[in-house]
Design an enzyme around this catalytic site. Structure first.
Site, PDB file in Angstrom:
ATOM      1  CE  LYS A  23      -2.221   0.831   3.850  1.00 32.63           C
ATOM      2  NZ  LYS A  23      -3.251   0.690   4.883  1.00 32.63           N
ATOM      3  CB  CYS A  51       0.556  17.750  -9.332  1.00 29.89           C
ATOM      4  SG  CYS A  51      -0.100  18.196 -10.946  1.00 29.89           S
TER       5      CYS A  51
HETATM    6 FE1  FES Z   1      -1.303  13.601 -11.097  1.00 26.97          FE
HETATM    7 FE2  FES Z   1      -1.283  16.193 -11.647  1.00 26.97          FE
HETATM    8  S1  FES Z   1      -2.675  15.140 -10.446  1.00 26.97           S
HETATM    9  S2  FES Z   1       0.139  14.691 -12.249  1.00 26.97           S
END
Ligand code: FES
Length: 74
Positions: A23, A51
């Protein structure tokens, strides 16, 4: 198109991140965030847990609409 993130038989969300672990849990100390940080929710980033914009290609390929969670310091 990439596998969607839904249901046991319809595919897995995570195709590459820390696959040797049962996990994936990520701890981030809020004190280490300077200003704001965008955390990946699409599992396609190359900079986990952050991100890197890869959700854009994922959304284009799958018709999904996912994006990061942005944590801001006041
Ligand atoms: Fe995954 Fe932007 S939310 S790369």
């Amino acid at each position: 198109p990439a596998a969607r993130c839904a249901g046991k038989d319809s595919g897995r969300c995570n195709s590459s991140i820390r696959k040797n672990e049962a996990k994936v849990v990520t701890m981030v100390d809020v004190e280490d965030i300077a200003g704001q940080a965008a955390f990946c929710r699409c599992w396609k980033t190359k900079n986990w847990p952050y991100c890197d914009g890869s959700h854009g290609e994922h959304n284009k390929q799958t018709g999904d609409n996912v994006g990061p969670v942005v944590v801001k310091k006041k």
